[in-house]
Design an enzyme around this catalytic site. Structure first.
Site, PDB file in Angstrom:
ATOM      1  N   GLU A 167       0.804  -1.223   0.000  1.00  0.00           N
ATOM      2  CA  GLU A 167       0.000   0.000   0.000  1.00  0.00           C
ATOM      3  C   GLU A 167       0.839   1.276   0.000  1.00  0.00           C
ATOM      4  OE1 GLU A 167      -3.074  -0.048   2.956  1.00  0.00           O
ATOM      5  OE2 GLU A 167      -3.955  -1.876   2.164  1.00  0.00           O
ATOM      6  N   GLU A 351      -5.195  -8.722   1.125  1.00  0.00           N
ATOM      7  CA  GLU A 351      -5.840  -8.393   2.405  1.00  0.00           C
ATOM      8  C   GLU A 351      -7.331  -8.188   2.195  1.00  0.00           C
ATOM      9  OE1 GLU A 351      -4.256  -5.127   4.676  1.00  0.00           O
ATOM     10  OE2 GLU A 351      -2.185  -5.661   4.164  1.00  0.00           O
TER      11      GLU A 351
HETATM   12  N1  8P2 Z   1      -6.814  -0.263   8.604  1.00  0.00           N
HETATM   13  N2  8P2 Z   1      -6.648  -1.280   8.485  1.00  0.00           N
HETATM   14  C1  8P2 Z   1      -6.488  -2.655   8.307  1.00  0.00           C
HETATM   15  C2  8P2 Z   1      -5.239  -2.989   7.418  1.00  0.00           C
HETATM   16  C3  8P2 Z   1      -3.936  -2.596   8.120  1.00  0.00           C
HETATM   17  O1  8P2 Z   1      -3.856  -3.203   9.415  1.00  0.00           O
HETATM   18  C4  8P2 Z   1      -2.817  -3.122   7.232  1.00  0.00           C
HETATM   19  O2  8P2 Z   1      -1.540  -2.980   7.844  1.00  0.00           O
HETATM   20  C5  8P2 Z   1      -2.783  -2.339   5.917  1.00  0.00           C
HETATM   21  O3  8P2 Z   1      -2.013  -3.090   4.970  1.00  0.00           O
HETATM   22  C6  8P2 Z   1      -4.184  -2.064   5.347  1.00  0.00           C
HETATM   23  O4  8P2 Z   1      -4.890  -1.052   5.953  1.00  0.00           O
HETATM   24  C7  8P2 Z   1      -5.353  -2.273   6.095  1.00  0.00           C
END
Ligand code: 8P2
Length: 446
Positions: A167, A351
């Site tokens: 992300e 995810e």
């Molecule tokens: N907020 N939320 C949950 C989740 C977060 O915990 C992850 O680290 C990220 O990759 C993505 O944002 C999603």
């Protein structure tokens, strides 16, 4: 009579986590100070004053967690590598003990018959690199490629499924626009440079992988379908800006060779002109795209809301504990949009999951019916995308464990497995048992 979903026999079923969110022991075995360790200890940054000093204690309890994965029937495990354990200062001096943790983790996963899927950068990195300019510094791309190259060689034969970045949009939006993540100070004019260097770093790491890696390498992005609140021209224009800003900013360059035209409108005079040769590099081909999907947003025009000049219109629908609308069809929308606009590369849902106010464990059970329904409906949407020809290769539930939810701390529980703090006691939730049945039946129970 509707036919029951049936996922392909080689479909990869997993769960995902990230280093800072679960490991704890942030300074153990010679690790350097990370940006998130420093940021989380800055008063006022994290809800309830939470931080990752212990988290899920996974750094010490990883063997117990791998046994949990086996009990859940997981075929793969997506984790991230903490850069500051490998290079405490970010570059130069390698820390063998830090690397050793990931060698042991990968060996234990392989011995358990679980495919290790490593993400090189899931937001945490040595604080020293932020002090040297962070992702806004043009050299950050090479810093990342050098780090990646070291890991490809060190884990060769143990890890064959790599992702460069998780992300990157969040790194830029939360870190450089909002200031809600490290570096923690809004720096609007730096954001386009940080995004560009993340993409350059991704491409340089892929080139390093082609030279010295084995297996497959990809990029993981967050996607969120956008809908206009009305047919009014101003809301339609807000939709175009919002969609470009979140969903196209990174995918247009890697697949189409340039940024969306809306970016110059959004950033105005702060939108730079980048060297043409950068776009040739950024289009370096890779092997798969990972998509993180959680929800959709309905937007309207809001001139005062910089930089995108949009605002969310909350819908009359179920929402999660993150106040995100539950919108399962949005997963199919994302998967089919990527196939139609960009690529026929293999896709993974890297995810998907939800935070709900789960009850405490009672007699070894955690009833989480809303998460069971969320997983069921989103897996049905994923299967519908498969049925329409999307080359979907796998699905990773977020998350294996309740964990440190960044600025929200530990109050938002996304896990298939409940973690009670500070004991760290793990209790599989009903959703974990449901997910195991989904895996065993290849989706027939959906
Ligand atoms: N907020 N939320 C949950 C989740 C977060 O915990 C992850 O680290 C990220 O990759 C993505 O944002 C999603």
């Amino acid at each position: 009579m509707t036919t029951k979903p049936s996922f392909p026999a080689d479909f990869l079923w997993g769960a995902a986590t990230s280093a800072y969110q679960i490991e704890g022991s942030p300074l153990a075995d010679g690790a350097g100070v990370s940006n998130w360790h420093r940021f989380a200890h800055r008063p006022g940054t994290i809800a309830h004053g939470d931080h990752g000093d212990t988290a899920c204690d996974h750094y010490r309890r990883y063997e117990e967690d791998i046994q949990l994965m086996r009990e859940l029937g997981l075929q793969a495990y997506r984790f991230s590598i903490a850069w500051h354990r490998i290079f405490p200062e970010g570059r130069g001096r390698l820390n063998p003990k830090g690397l050793d943790f990931y060698l042991r983790l990968a060996d234990a996963l392989n011995n358990a018959g679980i495919v290790p899927c490593a993400t090189l950068h899931h937001w945490d990195w040595p604080a020293a690199l932020d002090d040297q300019g962070g992702w806004a510094h043009r050299d950050s791309a090479q810093w990342f490629a050098d780090y990646a190259h070291t890991l490809f060689r060190a884990l060769d034969g143990r890890v064959k499924h790599w992702a460069t970045l998780n992300e990157p949009w969040v790194i830029v939006h939360a870190g450089y626009i909002e200031g809600a993540h490290p570096p923690g100070v809004p720096a609007f004019a730096k954001a386009p440079h940080a995004a560009h260097n993340l993409l350059r770093g991704h491409a340089l790491a892929v080139q390093a992988f082609r030279a010295d890696g084995a297996g497959q390498i990809g990029l993981v992005v967050n996607l969120e379908p956008k809908f206009a609140a009305s047919a009014k021209p101003e809301d339609q224009a807000a939709l175009a800006r919002s969609h470009a800003y979140m969903n196209r900013w990174f995918l247009d360059p890697v697949f189409l060779g340039g940024y969306p035209e809306e970016m110059a409108d959004i950033f105005g005079a702060d939108w730079p002109r980048f060297p043409e040769e950068d776009f040739k590099l950024i289009r370096e081909p890779f092997d798969f795209l990972g998509i993180n999907y959680y929800s959709r947003t309905v937007v309207r025009d809001e001139p005062a809301n910089l930089p995108v000049r949009d605002a969310r219109v909350r819908q009359r629908a179920e929402h999660t504990a993150m106040d995100w609308e539950v919108f399962p069809e949005g997963l199919k929308t994302c998967l089919t949009w990527v196939k139609q606009r960009y690529t026929t590369l293999p896709l993974y849902v890297t995810e998907n999951g939800a935070a709900f106010a789960d009850p405490p464990a009672v007699a070894g059970r955690v009833a989480d019916p809303r998460r069971v329904a969320y997983l069921r409906d989103h897996l049905r949407a994923a299967h519908a995308a498969l049925a329409e020809g999307v080359d979907l290769k796998g699905y990773f539930a977020w998350s294996l464990l309740d964990n440190f939810e960044w600025a929200h701390g530990y109050g938002k529980r996304f896990g298939l497995v409940r973690v009670d703090y500070p004991t760290g006691t793990r209790t599989p939730k009903d959703s974990a048992r449901f997910y195991r049945r989904v895996i065993e039946s290849r989706g027939a129970v959906l």
